[in-house]
Structures are given as C-alpha cells and as structure tokens.
Motif scaffolding. Structure first.
Motif, mmCIF file in Angstrom:
data_model
loop_
_atom_site.group_PDB
_atom_site.id
_atom_site.type_symbol
_atom_site.label_atom_id
_atom_site.label_comp_id
_atom_site.label_asym_id
_atom_site.label_seq_id
_atom_site.Cartn_x
_atom_site.Cartn_y
_atom_site.Cartn_z
ATOM 1 N N TYR A 35 0.830 -1.204 0.000
ATOM 2 C CA TYR A 35 0.000 0.000 0.000
ATOM 3 C C TYR A 35 0.863 1.254 0.000
ATOM 4 O O TYR A 35 1.981 1.272 0.509
ATOM 5 N N PHE A 36 0.324 2.334 -0.559
ATOM 6 C CA PHE A 36 1.071 3.575 -0.608
ATOM 7 C C PHE A 36 0.109 4.758 -0.650
ATOM 8 O O PHE A 36 -1.069 4.619 -0.974
ATOM 9 N N ASN A 37 0.611 5.921 -0.280
ATOM 10 C CA ASN A 37 -0.110 7.196 -0.395
ATOM 11 C C ASN A 37 -1.495 7.159 0.248
ATOM 12 O O ASN A 37 -2.467 7.597 -0.344
ATOM 13 N N GLN A 38 -1.574 6.627 1.461
ATOM 14 C CA GLN A 38 -2.875 6.662 2.130
ATOM 15 C C GLN A 38 -3.103 8.021 2.788
ATOM 16 O O GLN A 38 -2.289 8.481 3.571
ATOM 17 N N THR A 39 -4.202 8.666 2.440
ATOM 18 C CA THR A 39 -4.619 9.894 3.110
ATOM 19 C C THR A 39 -6.075 9.743 3.500
ATOM 20 O O THR A 39 -6.819 8.966 2.901
ATOM 21 N N THR A 40 -6.503 10.477 4.527
ATOM 22 C CA THR A 40 -7.879 10.377 5.001
ATOM 23 C C THR A 40 -8.454 11.758 5.259
ATOM 24 O O THR A 40 -7.721 12.726 5.440
ATOM 25 N N GLU A 41 -9.769 11.828 5.292
ATOM 26 C CA GLU A 41 -10.463 13.046 5.683
ATOM 27 C C GLU A 41 -11.824 12.659 6.233
ATOM 28 O O GLU A 41 -12.340 11.569 5.970
ATOM 29 N N ILE A 42 -12.409 13.564 7.023
ATOM 30 C CA ILE A 42 -13.742 13.355 7.571
ATOM 31 C C ILE A 42 -14.649 14.431 6.989
ATOM 32 O O ILE A 42 -14.707 15.550 7.506
ATOM 33 N N PRO A 43 -15.349 14.140 5.890
ATOM 34 C CA PRO A 43 -16.184 15.161 5.247
ATOM 35 C C PRO A 43 -17.469 15.450 6.005
ATOM 36 O O PRO A 43 -18.062 16.509 5.824
ATOM 37 N N GLN A 44 -17.940 14.498 6.838
ATOM 38 C CA GLN A 44 -19.179 14.704 7.583
ATOM 39 C C GLN A 44 -19.027 14.176 9.005
ATOM 40 O O GLN A 44 -18.566 13.054 9.211
ATOM 41 N N ALA A 45 -19.407 14.978 9.987
ATOM 42 C CA ALA A 45 -19.401 14.563 11.389
ATOM 43 C C ALA A 45 -20.335 15.479 12.151
ATOM 44 O O ALA A 45 -20.008 16.627 12.402
ATOM 45 N N PHE A 46 -21.525 14.977 12.487
ATOM 46 C CA PHE A 46 -22.465 15.818 13.222
ATOM 47 C C PHE A 46 -23.394 14.946 14.047
ATOM 48 O O PHE A 46 -23.580 13.767 13.780
ATOM 49 N N GLY A 47 -23.980 15.563 15.066
ATOM 50 C CA GLY A 47 -24.925 14.862 15.921
ATOM 51 C C GLY A 47 -24.240 13.943 16.921
ATOM 52 O O GLY A 47 -23.013 13.814 16.953
ATOM 53 N N PRO A 48 -25.027 13.279 17.788
ATOM 54 C CA PRO A 48 -24.466 12.365 18.787
ATOM 55 C C PRO A 48 -23.599 11.269 18.179
ATOM 56 O O PRO A 48 -22.632 10.834 18.787
ATOM 57 N N VAL A 49 -23.940 10.824 16.963
ATOM 58 C CA VAL A 49 -23.157 9.760 16.323
ATOM 59 C C VAL A 49 -21.688 10.176 16.201
ATOM 60 O O VAL A 49 -20.781 9.370 16.399
ATOM 61 N N ALA A 50 -21.442 11.451 15.878
ATOM 62 C CA ALA A 50 -20.077 11.926 15.678
ATOM 63 C C ALA A 50 -19.261 11.864 16.960
ATOM 64 O O ALA A 50 -18.032 11.785 16.915
ATOM 65 N N ASN A 51 -19.929 11.908 18.114
ATOM 66 C CA ASN A 51 -19.233 11.866 19.388
ATOM 67 C C ASN A 51 -19.192 10.474 19.996
ATOM 68 O O ASN A 51 -18.422 10.225 20.925
ATOM 69 N N GLN A 52 -20.041 9.546 19.500
ATOM 70 C CA GLN A 52 -20.151 8.229 20.120
ATOM 71 C C GLN A 52 -19.503 7.121 19.306
ATOM 72 O O GLN A 52 -19.337 6.008 19.797
ATOM 73 N N TRP A 53 -19.132 7.416 18.072
ATOM 74 C CA TRP A 53 -18.481 6.416 17.233
ATOM 75 C C TRP A 53 -17.183 6.982 16.677
ATOM 76 O O TRP A 53 -17.054 8.181 16.463
ATOM 77 N N LEU A 54 -16.229 6.109 16.455
ATOM 78 C CA LEU A 54 -14.963 6.513 15.848
ATOM 79 C C LEU A 54 -14.601 5.518 14.754
ATOM 80 O O LEU A 54 -14.622 4.308 14.978
ATOM 81 N N ILE A 55 -14.310 6.032 13.563
ATOM 82 C CA ILE A 55 -13.850 5.202 12.452
ATOM 83 C C ILE A 55 -12.333 5.325 12.388
ATOM 84 O O ILE A 55 -11.805 6.415 12.199
ATOM 85 N N GLY A 56 -11.641 4.214 12.571
ATOM 86 C CA GLY A 56 -10.181 4.243 12.628
ATOM 87 C C GLY A 56 -9.532 4.309 11.258
ATOM 88 O O GLY A 56 -10.198 4.381 10.219
ATOM 89 N N ASP A 57 -8.196 4.263 11.236
ATOM 90 C CA ASP A 57 -7.439 4.279 9.981
ATOM 91 C C ASP A 57 -7.371 2.879 9.375
ATOM 92 O O ASP A 57 -7.518 1.871 10.062
ATOM 93 N N PHE A 58 -7.123 2.829 8.087
ATOM 94 C CA PHE A 58 -6.973 1.552 7.389
ATOM 95 C C PHE A 58 -5.692 0.869 7.851
ATOM 96 O O PHE A 58 -4.621 1.469 7.860
#
Length: 247
Positions: A35-58
């Motif tokens: 694998y190479f050149n992995q980059t990430t971003e969070i385009p949407q995060a709102f509401g209780p879900v954004a504070n209660q769940w976390l999506i980790g890195d690949f």
C-alpha cells in the motif's frame, strides 16, 4: 489498484431513531510493493453519532478498518461503504466478498475514553472537528513544552529602542486598562493566547522593567552621593558654628 473508499456510520441513540452521521474517506493505493499514499479526511461529522463512534485508519497488516463505539448505550449501528476503485474485476470481487464486521469495542457508562480523529492533516483529541494541526479539548499534562519562535525581544536593550516614559505607561493604563502590546482580558478570553507570542511579550515587559529599575538605581545612587556630601558639609558647618560659639 488505486482509488478511494468511504465508510459512513449512522446509528440510533438510546433506542431512538438515527441521529447524526459520521463519514470517513480513504485514499488508497496498492501495487506489488504494498500500500502507498494513504490519506484520510472526515467530510461529515455531526450529531451524537459523531461523538459516540470513531472510524479508525486503514490497517495495512490486517486489511481492516476498525470502528469503535465510545459509549455504553443501546444503539443501532448502520454501516455504509462506498468507493471508486481502479482495478481488475477480480480484485473488486475480493474486496466485496472479504468485507466482514467484527465485534465492536465498547466501554461501560459512565466511563469516558478519548480517541484521535483524523481530518485531512489535523488531529483532534476529545473533538471530531479539529480547527488546527492539533486540537485538544481538555488539559495537556507534559513534562516540557518546546515552542519555536520567529524572533526574541533583545531589541529592548538596543540604544535605538523607544522606551516609553513611566508617565506614558501610566496614561496608557488609565485609558486602555491594560499594558501596551498585551491583549486585554476581553481579547484573551475571546481569542485565547499564543504561548510563544505571549512569552515574548511578557519578556519584553520584564526587560523594560529592568531598564526602568536600572535608571531608578542610577538616580538613587546619585541621590545617595549627594546626600553623603550634604551630610559631610553639614558636619563641617556644625563644627564651624561650635567654634564660633566658643569664641
């Protein structure tokens, strides 16, 4: 192969309907070397879900993306995976058929746990919306903090430095309610302070105070010398008066 994957989590909160949304996007490339050149971003995060769940890195080693449940409530989890992968049909089918959901990591309420969330080149601790390279919603405990500075305040000791008179300092304080070049209470509360910049400003004031003290000390020394002279002259005058009175 190369392209992007997008993982979206929606969920119910305390047995209610879905509230909020958390999406994380991954740019992934893979060739013979791995694998190479992995980059990430969070385009949407709102509401209780954004504070209660976390999506980790690949994770390259396990070919997995961890999803964490941060609070112990009765939630319903919905995961949606989208993407655009440039590869052969065989590889695409392997991605589809190899997708599984493992058990989620949870903690028992009212315990708390903080994770880092990645948003482009920003890291947030205790926040899903970091507004700088590192945003911490809480207290930082450290043995030492090193701050890079662009300049320092030794210019105060140069001959061409325009040192305000104490009368001018008093006038500014009376009119503004704070020292010149130091943020007011309102500004500091509203905007916060920069450690490097504020330390430099405070050092500037300390250096100015040092110059005032040096000047005062010089004047005191002159006064002391003059006082000693007056005392000596007074003794001589007293002796002359005593001599005259004896005659």
């Amino acid at each position: 192969m190369w392209g992007w994957l997008e993982v979206t989590v929606t969920s119910g909160y305390s047995n209610q309907l879905s509230i909020g949304k958390l999406t994380k996007r991954y740019q992934i490339g893979h060739n013979v070397g791995g694998y190479f050149n992995q980059t990430t971003e969070i385009p949407q995060a709102f509401g209780p879900v954004a504070n209660q769940w976390l999506i980790g890195d690949f994770n390259h080693d396990t070919n997995s993306i961890p999803i964490y449940h941060l609070v112990g409530t009765s939630n319903f989890l919905i995961i949606k995976i989208e993407g655009l992968i440039v590869s052969s049909a065989t590889d695409i089918n392997l991605i589809k058929t190899g997708t599984t959901i493992s058990s989620l990591e949870t903690i028992v309420s009212p315990g708390t746990r903080h994770y880092t969330s990645i948003m482009q080149d920003r890291v947030g601790i205790g926040t899903n919306t970091p507004d700088s390279a590192l945003a911490v919603n809480g207290t930082i405990h450290s043995k030492e903090v090193k701050v890079d500075v662009l300049g320092w305040t030794d210019y105060v000791f140069k001959n061409n430095y325009n040192l305000s008179t104490l009368e001018e300092v008093e006038k500014y304080i009376t009119e503004k309610g704070h020292l010149e070049n130091i943020p007011s209470e309102e500004e500091a509360v509203k905007n916060g302070i920069s450690l490097g910049e504020m330390n430099a400003k405070l050092l500037q004031k300390i250096e100015e105070l040092t110059l005032y003290m040096i000047d005062v000390n010089k004047k005191v020394n002159v006064l002391q010398i003059n006082n000693d002279k007056l005392a000596q002259e007074n003794k001589l005058l007293v002796k002359k008066i005593e001599t005259i009175e004896k005659k």
